[in-house]
Design a protein around this motif. Structure first.
Motif, PDB file in Angstrom:
ATOM      1  N   ILE A  51       0.817  -1.211   0.000  1.00  0.00           N
ATOM      2  CA  ILE A  51       0.000   0.000   0.000  1.00  0.00           C
ATOM      3  C   ILE A  51       0.855   1.267   0.000  1.00  0.00           C
ATOM      4  CG2 ILE A  51      -0.395   0.298   2.486  1.00  0.00           C
ATOM      5  CD1 ILE A  51      -3.448   0.606   1.511  1.00  0.00           C
ATOM      6  N   TYR A  52       2.116   1.107   0.394  1.00  0.00           N
ATOM      7  CA  TYR A  52       3.037   2.252   0.311  1.00  0.00           C
ATOM      8  C   TYR A  52       3.619   2.384  -1.098  1.00  0.00           C
ATOM      9  CZ  TYR A  52       2.321   1.854   5.259  1.00  0.00           C
ATOM     10  OH  TYR A  52       1.710   1.782   6.481  1.00  0.00           O
ATOM     11  N   GLY A  53       3.270   1.420  -1.961  1.00  0.00           N
ATOM     12  CA  GLY A  53       3.591   1.610  -3.373  1.00  0.00           C
ATOM     13  C   GLY A  53       4.556   0.622  -3.993  1.00  0.00           C
ATOM     14  N   TYR A  54       4.755  -0.524  -3.335  1.00  0.00           N
ATOM     15  CA  TYR A  54       5.763  -1.452  -3.844  1.00  0.00           C
ATOM     16  C   TYR A  54       5.139  -2.776  -4.264  1.00  0.00           C
ATOM     17  CZ  TYR A  54       8.475   2.211  -1.850  1.00  0.00           C
ATOM     18  OH  TYR A  54       8.964   3.464  -1.584  1.00  0.00           O
ATOM     19  N   ASN A  55       5.284  -3.063  -5.536  1.00  0.00           N
ATOM     20  CA  ASN A  55       4.813  -4.341  -6.069  1.00  0.00           C
ATOM     21  C   ASN A  55       5.921  -5.362  -5.831  1.00  0.00           C
ATOM     22  OD1 ASN A  55       4.071  -6.549  -7.550  1.00  0.00           O
ATOM     23  ND2 ASN A  55       3.401  -5.393  -9.333  1.00  0.00           N
ATOM     24  N   VAL A  56       5.774  -6.150  -4.799  1.00  0.00           N
ATOM     25  CA  VAL A  56       6.850  -7.062  -4.399  1.00  0.00           C
ATOM     26  C   VAL A  56       6.703  -8.454  -5.025  1.00  0.00           C
ATOM     27  CG1 VAL A  56       7.596  -5.929  -2.267  1.00  0.00           C
ATOM     28  CG2 VAL A  56       5.596  -7.393  -2.205  1.00  0.00           C
ATOM     29  N   ALA A  57       5.807  -8.575  -6.003  1.00  0.00           N
ATOM     30  CA  ALA A  57       5.698  -9.853  -6.720  1.00  0.00           C
ATOM     31  C   ALA A  57       6.906 -10.006  -7.645  1.00  0.00           C
ATOM     32  CB  ALA A  57       4.411  -9.887  -7.530  1.00  0.00           C
ATOM     33  N   PRO A  58       7.382 -11.215  -7.824  1.00  0.00           N
ATOM     34  CA  PRO A  58       8.560 -11.398  -8.673  1.00  0.00           C
ATOM     35  C   PRO A  58       8.218 -11.291 -10.161  1.00  0.00           C
ATOM     36  CG  PRO A  58       7.773 -13.496  -7.848  1.00  0.00           C
ATOM     37  CD  PRO A  58       6.899 -12.457  -7.223  1.00  0.00           C
ATOM     38  N   ASP A  59       9.226 -10.934 -10.936  1.00  0.00           N
ATOM     39  CA  ASP A  59       9.087 -10.961 -12.394  1.00  0.00           C
ATOM     40  C   ASP A  59       9.288 -12.392 -12.857  1.00  0.00           C
ATOM     41  OD1 ASP A  59       8.840  -8.227 -12.378  1.00  0.00           O
ATOM     42  OD2 ASP A  59      11.005  -7.905 -12.639  1.00  0.00           O
ATOM     43  N   SER A  60       8.650 -12.738 -13.966  1.00  0.00           N
ATOM     44  CA  SER A  60       8.883 -14.096 -14.466  1.00  0.00           C
ATOM     45  C   SER A  60      10.280 -14.161 -15.085  1.00  0.00           C
ATOM     46  CB  SER A  60       7.811 -14.503 -15.457  1.00  0.00           C
ATOM     47  OG  SER A  60       7.715 -13.544 -16.463  1.00  0.00           O
ATOM     48  N   LEU A  61      10.756 -15.357 -15.195  1.00  0.00           N
ATOM     49  CA  LEU A  61      12.142 -15.541 -15.635  1.00  0.00           C
ATOM     50  C   LEU A  61      12.239 -15.426 -17.152  1.00  0.00           C
ATOM     51  CD1 LEU A  61      12.950 -18.472 -13.209  1.00  0.00           C
ATOM     52  CD2 LEU A  61      13.740 -16.122 -13.022  1.00  0.00           C
ATOM     53  N   SER A  62      13.393 -15.000 -17.594  1.00  0.00           N
ATOM     54  CA  SER A  62      13.610 -14.813 -19.036  1.00  0.00           C
ATOM     55  C   SER A  62      14.096 -16.133 -19.655  1.00  0.00           C
ATOM     56  CB  SER A  62      14.649 -13.730 -19.247  1.00  0.00           C
ATOM     57  OG  SER A  62      15.911 -14.220 -18.832  1.00  0.00           O
ATOM     58  N   ASN A  63      14.582 -16.030 -20.869  1.00  0.00           N
ATOM     59  CA  ASN A  63      15.095 -17.238 -21.517  1.00  0.00           C
ATOM     60  C   ASN A  63      16.617 -17.311 -21.494  1.00  0.00           C
ATOM     61  OD1 ASN A  63      13.138 -19.080 -22.191  1.00  0.00           O
ATOM     62  ND2 ASN A  63      12.414 -17.833 -23.908  1.00  0.00           N
ATOM     63  N   SER A  64      17.231 -16.467 -20.660  1.00  0.00           N
ATOM     64  CA  SER A  64      18.694 -16.501 -20.566  1.00  0.00           C
ATOM     65  C   SER A  64      19.113 -17.847 -19.957  1.00  0.00           C
ATOM     66  CB  SER A  64      19.176 -15.353 -19.685  1.00  0.00           C
ATOM     67  OG  SER A  64      18.848 -15.623 -18.341  1.00  0.00           O
ATOM     68  N   PRO A  65      20.338 -18.285 -20.223  1.00  0.00           N
ATOM     69  CA  PRO A  65      20.775 -19.587 -19.703  1.00  0.00           C
ATOM     70  C   PRO A  65      20.621 -19.683 -18.179  1.00  0.00           C
ATOM     71  CG  PRO A  65      22.387 -18.698 -21.251  1.00  0.00           C
ATOM     72  CD  PRO A  65      21.353 -17.645 -21.083  1.00  0.00           C
ATOM     73  N   LYS A  66      20.956 -18.593 -17.468  1.00  0.00           N
ATOM     74  CA  LYS A  66      20.845 -18.605 -16.001  1.00  0.00           C
ATOM     75  C   LYS A  66      19.392 -18.793 -15.571  1.00  0.00           C
ATOM     76  CE  LYS A  66      24.284 -16.115 -13.333  1.00  0.00           C
ATOM     77  NZ  LYS A  66      24.757 -14.805 -12.958  1.00  0.00           N
ATOM     78  N   ASP A  67      18.500 -18.025 -16.210  1.00  0.00           N
ATOM     79  CA  ASP A  67      17.087 -18.110 -15.851  1.00  0.00           C
ATOM     80  C   ASP A  67      16.492 -19.458 -16.236  1.00  0.00           C
ATOM     81  OD1 ASP A  67      17.037 -15.733 -14.608  1.00  0.00           O
ATOM     82  OD2 ASP A  67      15.757 -14.687 -16.047  1.00  0.00           O
ATOM     83  N   ARG A  68      17.021 -20.051 -17.315  1.00  0.00           N
ATOM     84  CA  ARG A  68      16.510 -21.387 -17.679  1.00  0.00           C
ATOM     85  C   ARG A  68      16.869 -22.409 -16.611  1.00  0.00           C
ATOM     86  NH1 ARG A  68      17.244 -20.425 -23.469  1.00  0.00           N
ATOM     87  NH2 ARG A  68      19.122 -21.682 -23.542  1.00  0.00           N
ATOM     88  N   LEU A  69      18.051 -22.259 -16.049  1.00  0.00           N
ATOM     89  CA  LEU A  69      18.450 -23.148 -14.943  1.00  0.00           C
ATOM     90  C   LEU A  69      17.552 -22.926 -13.729  1.00  0.00           C
ATOM     91  CD1 LEU A  69      22.362 -23.108 -15.017  1.00  0.00           C
ATOM     92  CD2 LEU A  69      20.854 -25.070 -15.376  1.00  0.00           C
ATOM     93  N   ARG A  70      17.277 -21.638 -13.469  1.00  0.00           N
ATOM     94  CA  ARG A  70      16.389 -21.320 -12.335  1.00  0.00           C
ATOM     95  C   ARG A  70      15.008 -21.946 -12.542  1.00  0.00           C
ATOM     96  NH1 ARG A  70      18.418 -15.598 -12.547  1.00  0.00           N
ATOM     97  NH2 ARG A  70      20.129 -15.558 -11.049  1.00  0.00           N
ATOM     98  N   LYS A  71      14.510 -21.857 -13.769  1.00  0.00           N
ATOM     99  CA  LYS A  71      13.199 -22.446 -14.064  1.00  0.00           C
ATOM    100  C   LYS A  71      13.195 -23.947 -13.778  1.00  0.00           C
ATOM    101  CE  LYS A  71      11.502 -19.446 -17.695  1.00  0.00           C
ATOM    102  NZ  LYS A  71      11.446 -19.288 -19.150  1.00  0.00           N
TER     103      LYS A  71
END
Ligand code: PLP
Length: 394
Positions: free
Chosen positions: A218-238
């Motif tokens: 309510i103070y203005g921060y969207n603390v939901a995570p962004d979805s992961l990209s297709n970079s090699p690091k993010d693919r491992l995270r997925k």
């Protein structure tokens, strides 16, 4: 002109309250958490929330309840911490809703035979191991005791310890809540509420809840995570995430949550002096910074006295829309920024806002988001903006 101050945009607080209550309109009760003096924003924000759909508030102490009542006499107000029984008359005068966290406390509270139909909310401990009941028989006994008294059992709640994004604890806490309330009729309790902002944003509403508590959102921060990209690091995270989802049977979570939340707080300061420093000269306590070329430093009147902390990792400030790096160690009340010749002594300097996110600000200080807001909000004069205009001159 003040040396440094925080500016709080009340219009944004109102807009955030509307965004939340509209998007999550399946809930009947919206409980805004105002602990830490409204996350450093001051109790002045409460009425903006109240006018825009928030219909319940929560603080953590009688002191905070007092400052809330100075700005709002009648909105329902829950004290999340058990009120010390020696101060129960004060709680009555403040028209507080009492949180009951254990049977012994409830017995002593009832034994006071206080002449007040206190509204009470039962706190259930679903694994956090902070406050609340951990035994379903005791929950049942407490409900029966309250129903047999002059108090009104208005609410029951628990608090999440994790975001529930690829950890098993969040779902475990939901299961524990169901189990711990299995001997009572939840439908008979008007406000069944869970927190917090990240839970509200990233998980579907639990069917048995009627309310939600939120702070940081309510103070203005969207603390939901962004979805992961297709970079090699993010693919491992997925791959890792998918493994956890299967292993722990994790329920649905949302990424990239679309909600227009806007930070209400900015921190600003001025320039005390523009100082030419020659190559090889140094700056500050412990000679912590040496100029590797001829430079200009802007000396600012802020330091750990202003709630920034003394750590200073890659901090940047914004002057005339451009980012400049802070150099050297943070003093109690002075900071140096490496600027260029376009900067003038009367230019406004922004430490938080205008492109410096609370995440960036907090990381520079080794602080979390809420911690950073509380620290600077409490340690600087606060100025409010309403209808696009300063409520009071700086
Ligand atoms: C702080 C707090 C909240 C709000 O948490 P956010 O993460 O800021 O939304 C909700 N409930 C309780 C009990 C809290 O202590």
């Amino acid at each position: 002109m003040l040396d440094s101050y925080v500016e709080i945009d009340l219009d944004k607080i109102g807009a955030n309250a509307r965004a939340i209550t509209q998007k999550y309109s399946d809930y009947k009760y919206f409980i805004a958490v105002l602990k830490g003096d409204g996350y450093g924003h001051g109790m002045e924000v409460a009425n903006e929330m109240y006018k825009n759909g928030i219909n319940y508030f929560a603080v953590s102490s009688l002191e905070e309840a007092q400052s809330f009542r100075k700005v709002n006499k009648d909105a329902p107000l829950l004290c999340l911490h058990p009120v010390h029984l020696s101060r129960i008359e004060e709680a009555k005068r403040l028209n507080l809703t009492i949180a009951v966290n254990e049977l012994d406390y409830l017995k002593r509270l009832l034994n006071l035979n206080i002449d007040c139909n206190f509204k009470v909310h039962l706190q259930i401990d679903t694994g956090f191991n902070r406050l609340g009941f951990k035994d379903k028989d005791e929950v049942k006994t407490a409900v029966d005791m309250i129903n047999g008294s002059n108090f009104v059992l208005e609410g029951i709640y628990q608090h999440f310890a994790t975001a529930g994004i690829f950890d098993p604890h969040w779902d475990e806490q939901v299961r524990n809540f169901k189990e711990l309330t299995s001997l009572i009729d939840l439908k008979k309790i008007p406000i069944v509420h869970m927190g917090s902002s990240v839970s509200m944003l990233t998980h579907p509403k639990q069917p048995f809840t009627t309310g939600v508590r939120m702070g940081i959102a309510i103070y203005g921060y969207n603390v939901a995570p962004d979805s992961l990209s297709n970079s090699p690091k993010d693919r491992l995270r997925k791959m890792r995430n998918n493994y956890f989802i299967k292993k722990y049977n994790i329920s649905e979570t949302y990424f990239d949550v679309k909600i227009d939340l806007q930070p209400a707080m900015k921190m600003k300061t001025r320039i005390l002096q523009l100082k030419k420093v020659n190559k090889g000269e140094w700056f500050g306590y412990n000679a912590s910074y040496t100029a590797d070329e001829d430079i200009i430093l802007a000396i600012l009147p802020v330091g750990y006295n202003n709630g920034i902390g003394h750590a200073n990792h890659n901090r940047q400030v914004v002057i005339n829309g451009k980012k400049y790096p802070v150099v050297g160690e943070m003093c109690m009340n002075m900071t140096a920024v490496k600027v260029d010749s376009s900067v003038k002594i009367d230019d406004e300097v922004t430490l938080l806002g205008d492109g410096i996110t609370v995440g960036m600000f907090g990381r520079s200080s080794g602080m979390g988001n809420a911690e950073a807001l509380v620290n600077i909000g409490k340690n600087n004069p606060r100025f409010y903006v309403k209808d696009g205009k300063a409520v009071k001159e700086k």
